[in-house]
Write a protein that holds these residues in place. Structure first.
Motif, PDB file in Angstrom:
ATOM      1  N   VAL A  80       0.835  -1.197   0.000  1.00 54.71           N
ATOM      2  CA  VAL A  80       0.000   0.000   0.000  1.00 54.71           C
ATOM      3  C   VAL A  80       0.873   1.250   0.000  1.00 54.71           C
ATOM      4  N   LEU A  81       1.896   1.274   0.855  1.00 50.39           N
ATOM      5  CA  LEU A  81       2.759   2.448   0.953  1.00 50.39           C
ATOM      6  C   LEU A  81       3.651   2.604  -0.279  1.00 50.39           C
ATOM      7  N   ALA A  82       4.282   1.514  -0.701  1.00 44.32           N
ATOM      8  CA  ALA A  82       5.105   1.583  -1.914  1.00 44.32           C
ATOM      9  C   ALA A  82       4.235   1.881  -3.125  1.00 44.32           C
ATOM     10  N   GLY A  83       2.995   1.376  -3.117  1.00 42.60           N
ATOM     11  CA  GLY A  83       2.087   1.648  -4.221  1.00 42.60           C
ATOM     12  C   GLY A  83       1.702   3.112  -4.309  1.00 42.60           C
ATOM     13  N   VAL A  84       1.593   3.785  -3.165  1.00 38.90           N
ATOM     14  CA  VAL A  84       1.325   5.226  -3.184  1.00 38.90           C
ATOM     15  C   VAL A  84       2.499   5.962  -3.822  1.00 38.90           C
ATOM     16  N   LEU A  85       3.717   5.578  -3.463  1.00 46.13           N
ATOM     17  CA  LEU A  85       4.901   6.218  -4.041  1.00 46.13           C
ATOM     18  C   LEU A  85       4.971   5.986  -5.547  1.00 46.13           C
ATOM     19  N   PHE A  86       4.870   4.730  -5.972  1.00 47.53           N
ATOM     20  CA  PHE A  86       4.936   4.438  -7.400  1.00 47.53           C
ATOM     21  C   PHE A  86       3.734   5.034  -8.140  1.00 47.53           C
ATOM     22  N   GLY A  87       2.578   5.018  -7.477  1.00 41.35           N
ATOM     23  CA  GLY A  87       1.394   5.595  -8.102  1.00 41.35           C
ATOM     24  C   GLY A  87       1.508   7.093  -8.277  1.00 41.35           C
ATOM     25  N   TRP A  88       2.105   7.763  -7.274  1.00 38.50           N
ATOM     26  CA  TRP A  88       2.326   9.211  -7.415  1.00 38.50           C
ATOM     27  C   TRP A  88       3.211   9.494  -8.625  1.00 38.50           C
ATOM     28  N   LEU A  89       4.238   8.701  -8.807  1.00 35.54           N
ATOM     29  CA  LEU A  89       5.117   8.882  -9.969  1.00 35.54           C
ATOM     30  C   LEU A  89       4.333   8.744 -11.271  1.00 35.54           C
ATOM     31  N   ARG A  90       3.457   7.754 -11.307  1.00 41.19           N
ATOM     32  CA  ARG A  90       2.642   7.524 -12.514  1.00 41.19           C
ATOM     33  C   ARG A  90       1.708   8.697 -12.781  1.00 41.19           C
ATOM     34  N   LEU A  91       1.018   9.158 -11.768  1.00 42.73           N
ATOM     35  CA  LEU A  91       0.055  10.235 -11.954  1.00 42.73           C
ATOM     36  C   LEU A  91       0.738  11.578 -12.198  1.00 42.73           C
ATOM     37  N   THR A 128       3.504  12.105 -13.809  1.00 44.93           N
ATOM     38  CA  THR A 128       4.142  12.166 -15.125  1.00 44.93           C
ATOM     39  C   THR A 128       3.241  11.716 -16.265  1.00 44.93           C
ATOM     40  N   GLY A 129       2.213  10.933 -15.972  1.00 44.42           N
ATOM     41  CA  GLY A 129       1.425  10.333 -17.043  1.00 44.42           C
ATOM     42  C   GLY A 129       2.140   9.177 -17.701  1.00 44.42           C
ATOM     43  N   SER A 130       3.221   8.719 -17.068  1.00 43.95           N
ATOM     44  CA  SER A 130       4.046   7.653 -17.633  1.00 43.95           C
ATOM     45  C   SER A 130       4.285   6.581 -16.585  1.00 43.95           C
ATOM     46  N   VAL A 131       4.425   5.350 -17.037  1.00 46.52           N
ATOM     47  CA  VAL A 131       4.682   4.248 -16.129  1.00 46.52           C
ATOM     48  C   VAL A 131       6.175   4.051 -15.873  1.00 46.52           C
ATOM     49  N   TRP A 132       7.027   4.703 -16.663  1.00 47.70           N
ATOM     50  CA  TRP A 132       8.462   4.407 -16.599  1.00 47.70           C
ATOM     51  C   TRP A 132       9.139   4.818 -15.294  1.00 47.70           C
ATOM     52  N   PRO A 133       8.797   5.946 -14.658  1.00 44.67           N
ATOM     53  CA  PRO A 133       9.402   6.202 -13.351  1.00 44.67           C
ATOM     54  C   PRO A 133       9.072   5.123 -12.325  1.00 44.67           C
ATOM     55  N   ALA A 134       7.842   4.595 -12.362  1.00 43.30           N
ATOM     56  CA  ALA A 134       7.470   3.509 -11.451  1.00 43.30           C
ATOM     57  C   ALA A 134       8.233   2.235 -11.782  1.00 43.30           C
ATOM     58  N   VAL A 135       8.473   1.985 -13.053  1.00 45.06           N
ATOM     59  CA  VAL A 135       9.265   0.819 -13.467  1.00 45.06           C
ATOM     60  C   VAL A 135      10.678   0.915 -12.905  1.00 45.06           C
ATOM     61  N   PHE A 157       2.862  18.473  -1.074  1.00 47.53           N
ATOM     62  CA  PHE A 157       3.556  19.570  -1.746  1.00 47.53           C
ATOM     63  C   PHE A 157       3.564  19.447  -3.269  1.00 47.53           C
ATOM     64  N   PHE A 158       3.320  18.260  -3.771  1.00 50.49           N
ATOM     65  CA  PHE A 158       3.268  18.052  -5.226  1.00 50.49           C
ATOM     66  C   PHE A 158       2.014  17.245  -5.562  1.00 50.49           C
ATOM     67  N   PRO A 159       0.846  17.833  -5.390  1.00 50.03           N
ATOM     68  CA  PRO A 159      -0.403  17.089  -5.567  1.00 50.03           C
ATOM     69  C   PRO A 159      -0.613  16.639  -7.002  1.00 50.03           C
ATOM     70  N   VAL A 160      -1.359  15.571  -7.129  1.00 52.80           N
ATOM     71  CA  VAL A 160      -1.710  15.043  -8.448  1.00 52.80           C
ATOM     72  C   VAL A 160      -3.221  15.015  -8.555  1.00 52.80           C
ATOM     73  N   ARG A 161      -3.706  15.022  -9.790  1.00 52.65           N
ATOM     74  CA  ARG A 161      -5.138  15.013 -10.034  1.00 52.65           C
ATOM     75  C   ARG A 161      -5.541  13.737 -10.744  1.00 52.65           C
ATOM     76  N   PRO A 162      -6.797  13.337 -10.597  1.00 58.72           N
ATOM     77  CA  PRO A 162      -7.254  12.132 -11.300  1.00 58.72           C
ATOM     78  C   PRO A 162      -7.132  12.321 -12.799  1.00 58.72           C
ATOM     79  N   PRO A 163      -6.596  11.331 -13.509  1.00 61.15           N
ATOM     80  CA  PRO A 163      -6.535  11.416 -14.967  1.00 61.15           C
ATOM     81  C   PRO A 163      -7.911  11.199 -15.566  1.00 61.15           C
TER      82      PRO A 163
END
Length: 302
Positions: free
Chosen positions: A217-228, A230-237, A286-292
């Motif tokens: 859950v916690l790591a998923g929030v971090l990787f998910g924040w990266l995805r949202l 940037t709009g890209s999956v590569w930082p999470a990869v 500090f770096f909020p993301v919005r729903p795609p």
């Protein structure tokens, strides 16, 4: 829509159990020689789920690649910057978790004798190099510098499914925080074919399946924040590949006379949970993301 989601879940979860079933039938659990290879094979099952959804929806692949994060997103410079930050930031977080574990007295380090690594090699019947320090330094350097690249393909197998396809749909329907938490929980449950065997937390036995959900859950929030973000999956990869490459260092640096308790120490233990929670709260604050707004996925014609 229900049919794409059902297709994804059935393929990702069903194939994960099918991939690891030989380990269960082998009867040796985590000691099975089949474990590493089949665990790696299991990592590709979420990607198969994404491909299955693509076959159901018949979306043009160029649009599908954009929707599922295979591109670098609209702001390519930001994506590249976050890839680099993640490349070195995840190892930093891992070693910070190890240092904090030692600082609060939950872990004994043996950086001079490296007795933890020595004991591990001896238990496996492997030769012990004369200069263990150099071996560890090389392994850690390779893990930090090359780990994300070497692990990119299997990490993409997971991330294309969880963060690439599933996360945007959960966030769009439930909001950012709920979507992030729920997607991480689903990711954690998906590991059950391995964690029910005690994977990552051998001393917990089958309870590891429940405990590991907390980390996911916690790591998923971090990787998910990266995805949202940037709009890209590569930082999470990159983050996932780095995690898999460097996190085992907690066992290498421990003292054999007082083996580290993986439930408490390191990035996957409770100490790591606290660090991840702090990082995730800071990023979302500090770096909020919005729903795609993913494109609609039409049901196939009857």
């Amino acid at each position: 829509m229900k049919r794409p989601l059902l297709t994804f879940i059935v393929l990702a979860f069903g194939l994960s159990w099918a991939a690891v079933l030989p380990v269960w039938l082998d009867g040796r659990g985590l000691g099975s020689p089949l474990l590493l290879g089949l665990a790696t094979l299991m990592m590709f099952t979420p990607a198969v789920g994404v491909i299955g959804v693509w076959a159901v929806t018949r979306t043009p692949f160029k649009d599908w690649a954009r929707q599922t994060g295979l591109t670098l997103g609209e702001r390519k410079g930001r994506t590249v910057a976050l890839i680099l930050a993640t490349w070195f930031g995840v190892p930093l977080l891992i070693f910070l978790a190890i240092g904090l574990s030692a600082a609060v007295g939950l872990m004994s380090l043996d950086l001079g004798g490296l007795s933890g690594l020595r004991a591990t090699l001896q238990a496996r019947g492997a030769p012990v190099p004369a200069n263990l320090g150099s071996v560890v330094a090389i392994q850690i350097a390779l893990g930090v510098l090359a780990g994300p690249a070497l692990n990119a393909i299997p990490a993409l197998g997971e991330e294309w499914g969880w963060r690439g396809w599933l996360l945007p749909r959960l966030v769009s329907g439930n909001g950012v925080l709920a979507g992030l938490l729920f997607s991480g929980a689903v990711w954690g449950v998906w590991h059950a074919p391995l964690t029910l065997l005690g994977y990552n937390y051998p001393r917990l036995g089958s309870w590891a399946a429940l405990f590991f959900i907390g980390f996911c859950v916690l790591a998923g929030v971090l990787f998910g924040w990266l995805r949202l973000r940037t709009g890209s999956v590569w930082p999470a990869v990159v983050g996932h590949g780095s995690l898999n490459a460097v996190a085992p260092a907690v066992l290498v640096l421990g003292d054999a006379t007082a083996p580290p308790n993986e439930v408490l120490v390191g990035v996957t233990g409770l100490v790591g949970w606290v660090l991840l929670a702090v990082v995730c709260v800071a990023l979302l604050r500090f770096f909020p993301v919005r729903p795609p707004q993913p494109a609609a996925e039409p049901e196939p014609a009857a």
